[in-house]
Design a protein around this motif. Sequence first.
Motif, PDB file in Angstrom:
ATOM      1  N   LEU A  46      69.582  76.442  69.224  1.00  0.00           N
ATOM      2  CA  LEU A  46      68.972  75.474  68.321  1.00  0.00           C
ATOM      3  C   LEU A  46      67.473  75.359  68.598  1.00  0.00           C
ATOM      4  O   LEU A  46      66.650  75.321  67.688  1.00  0.00           O
ATOM      5  CB  LEU A  46      69.661  74.124  68.524  1.00  0.00           C
ATOM      6  CG  LEU A  46      69.680  73.207  67.327  1.00  0.00           C
ATOM      7  CD1 LEU A  46      70.405  73.868  66.171  1.00  0.00           C
ATOM      8  CD2 LEU A  46      70.363  71.892  67.693  1.00  0.00           C
ATOM      9  N   VAL A  47      67.132  75.328  69.886  1.00  0.00           N
ATOM     10  CA  VAL A  47      65.727  75.223  70.273  1.00  0.00           C
ATOM     11  C   VAL A  47      64.944  76.427  69.737  1.00  0.00           C
ATOM     12  O   VAL A  47      63.847  76.280  69.214  1.00  0.00           O
ATOM     13  CB  VAL A  47      65.588  75.144  71.809  1.00  0.00           C
ATOM     14  CG1 VAL A  47      64.126  75.271  72.223  1.00  0.00           C
ATOM     15  CG2 VAL A  47      66.167  73.834  72.311  1.00  0.00           C
ATOM     16  N   ALA A  48      65.552  77.606  69.843  1.00  0.00           N
ATOM     17  CA  ALA A  48      64.861  78.816  69.390  1.00  0.00           C
ATOM     18  C   ALA A  48      64.585  78.746  67.885  1.00  0.00           C
ATOM     19  O   ALA A  48      63.499  79.106  67.433  1.00  0.00           O
ATOM     20  CB  ALA A  48      65.705  80.042  69.718  1.00  0.00           C
ATOM     21  N   ILE A  49      65.569  78.268  67.138  1.00  0.00           N
ATOM     22  CA  ILE A  49      65.370  78.172  65.688  1.00  0.00           C
ATOM     23  C   ILE A  49      64.293  77.128  65.374  1.00  0.00           C
ATOM     24  O   ILE A  49      63.396  77.360  64.575  1.00  0.00           O
ATOM     25  CB  ILE A  49      66.700  77.803  64.987  1.00  0.00           C
ATOM     26  CG1 ILE A  49      67.657  78.982  65.095  1.00  0.00           C
ATOM     27  CG2 ILE A  49      66.455  77.450  63.521  1.00  0.00           C
ATOM     28  CD1 ILE A  49      69.085  78.638  64.796  1.00  0.00           C
ATOM     29  N   ARG A  50      64.391  75.978  66.059  1.00  0.00           N
ATOM     30  CA  ARG A  50      63.390  74.932  65.843  1.00  0.00           C
ATOM     31  C   ARG A  50      61.995  75.445  66.192  1.00  0.00           C
ATOM     32  O   ARG A  50      61.025  75.100  65.534  1.00  0.00           O
ATOM     33  CB  ARG A  50      63.711  73.716  66.706  1.00  0.00           C
ATOM     34  CG  ARG A  50      64.487  72.666  65.953  1.00  0.00           C
ATOM     35  CD  ARG A  50      64.414  71.340  66.680  1.00  0.00           C
ATOM     36  NE  ARG A  50      65.738  70.898  67.034  1.00  0.00           N
ATOM     37  CZ  ARG A  50      66.173  70.692  68.260  1.00  0.00           C
ATOM     38  NH1 ARG A  50      65.366  70.885  69.289  1.00  0.00           N
ATOM     39  NH2 ARG A  50      67.377  70.292  68.499  1.00  0.00           N
ATOM     40  N   THR A  51      61.920  76.281  67.236  1.00  0.00           N
ATOM     41  CA  THR A  51      60.624  76.819  67.630  1.00  0.00           C
ATOM     42  C   THR A  51      60.056  77.712  66.534  1.00  0.00           C
ATOM     43  O   THR A  51      58.860  77.656  66.240  1.00  0.00           O
ATOM     44  CB  THR A  51      60.748  77.600  68.948  1.00  0.00           C
ATOM     45  OG1 THR A  51      61.262  76.717  69.926  1.00  0.00           O
ATOM     46  CG2 THR A  51      59.419  78.154  69.386  1.00  0.00           C
ATOM     47  N   GLN A  52      60.927  78.523  65.917  1.00  0.00           N
ATOM     48  CA  GLN A  52      60.462  79.373  64.815  1.00  0.00           C
ATOM     49  C   GLN A  52      59.888  78.510  63.686  1.00  0.00           C
ATOM     50  O   GLN A  52      58.837  78.806  63.138  1.00  0.00           O
ATOM     51  CB  GLN A  52      61.617  80.212  64.256  1.00  0.00           C
ATOM     52  CG  GLN A  52      62.118  81.279  65.203  1.00  0.00           C
ATOM     53  CD  GLN A  52      61.055  82.324  65.498  1.00  0.00           C
ATOM     54  OE1 GLN A  52      60.226  82.636  64.645  1.00  0.00           O
ATOM     55  NE2 GLN A  52      61.050  82.853  66.708  1.00  0.00           N
ATOM     56  N   LEU A  53      60.606  77.446  63.373  1.00  0.00           N
ATOM     57  CA  LEU A  53      60.147  76.558  62.302  1.00  0.00           C
ATOM     58  C   LEU A  53      58.836  75.897  62.690  1.00  0.00           C
ATOM     59  O   LEU A  53      57.898  75.811  61.892  1.00  0.00           O
ATOM     60  CB  LEU A  53      61.205  75.493  62.006  1.00  0.00           C
ATOM     61  CG  LEU A  53      62.512  76.031  61.425  1.00  0.00           C
ATOM     62  CD1 LEU A  53      63.522  74.902  61.278  1.00  0.00           C
ATOM     63  CD2 LEU A  53      62.270  76.701  60.089  1.00  0.00           C
ATOM     64  N   ALA A  54      58.770  75.424  63.944  1.00  0.00           N
ATOM     65  CA  ALA A  54      57.555  74.749  64.407  1.00  0.00           C
ATOM     66  C   ALA A  54      56.364  75.697  64.345  1.00  0.00           C
ATOM     67  O   ALA A  54      55.267  75.306  63.957  1.00  0.00           O
ATOM     68  CB  ALA A  54      57.760  74.245  65.830  1.00  0.00           C
TER      69      ALA A  54
END
Lengths: 126, 322
Positions: A46-54
């Motif tokens: 989840l963190v990795a996906i959120r990081t991509q979005l961020a």
Amino acid sequence: MKISLWRKCSIAVLSVSMLNMGMMGAASAAIVDTSALIATDREADLVAIRTQLARADVRAQMEQMGVDAAAVEQRVARLNNHELHQLATDMRNAPAGGDALALIGAVFVVLLILELTGVIDIFKKR
Amino acid sequence: MAKRAALATACFAIFFCVLLSGCVARGPMISARSTELEQTPFFPQKRFQCGPAAMATVLVASGISTSAEALESSLYIPARRGSLQVEMLATPRGFSRLALPLPRNPASIIAELEAGRPVLVLHNYGLPFWPRWHYAVVVGYDPVDDVFVLRSGGKRRQLMRSRRFMIAWHYGGRWAMVVLRPGETAALDDAQSFLEAAAHFEKVASPADSHATFAAAVRRWPGEPVAYVGRGTAEYRLGNLPAAAHDYARALQLDSAQAGARNNLAQTLVDLRCPHRALAMFEGRDLDSLPAPLRDASIETLRGAQAAAAVTDDAAHCESFP
């Protein structure tokens, strides 16, 4: 029409796989980064996906805020996950150090308030 | 009637000001010694460019060759007319330097000055609800006159009464940072924030810089497992696998629950042609309950060890490894 659908699908698949490539660690073999020992997030996917979005968000905001497009990539690349999240949420309001000159303005406002409330009497003609 | 209302407002305003300044009352003064880092360079700032100017000051003081102009494109945000703290902390990493945020007390600023490092601070010269942010570099403190010495804006040597300094610093969120060379640790004893900064640094640093950083951490905090893991990973990246194995093993000795150290040790043992030893590391361990990145890496390492163990015995030299 068929081709365009096929194209859409392959673009989707490719972009997802590219995202995944970006998520892989830099170290060889299965040595984990020392930061993995410090990060406490259990849901790393989840963190990795959120990081991509961020990352995308920060990139867009920087360009909007007038940062040179050529510099944006380099600046975003420098940031770690935590920093990307911070900027993505807070870039418009976080303190932005710029100038010392405004002090005079602050003093003026204080004086003006005191003047208007009648505490001091320096602006009126006698 | 109107007069009375005005008087009430005035009283309130004064009360409010007193209240606010009370929050930052000076507290115990921090150092008896006078310090000034006179050699610290000075970059007079252009309009809105105190971020790049302050950053150039601390980077050049730490032996990097750069200038305020050169840093503008990586720090300035035109729409905000300034530079953000997050990017201030990220910038030194690109110059083989570690950025360390300091604890939010004046003692940490003084301690860094006494260790010979200028301190970059964020000031707020406006009011809490009407902020005017400014970056400056603290280069000295004089307890006799109770003044801080700053490189700030267009002033090479600005003297600021400590009371005023503290108010501006307090309204600025008491934010301060220093730039460390690989091999330096902070003046104050705060292993956690140093190791965190070092772990961020590791991702972009050369193995040699990373090694110097974590080796210094090991010397300073010999009881910190994360310091050994960091040094071990630097050894691994430098190709010194036996040294890496010993560091990871030391980290596990200090904290047997350190799954990152266990995974890295097992992988190093596989690379050293000791797959059976590597397998033994995972015996009785529940990998599924680990946080995701450690779980995935551990499962991958375990599979690699199983594959190697199926076709080969441990090499003779494996006896010497933990």
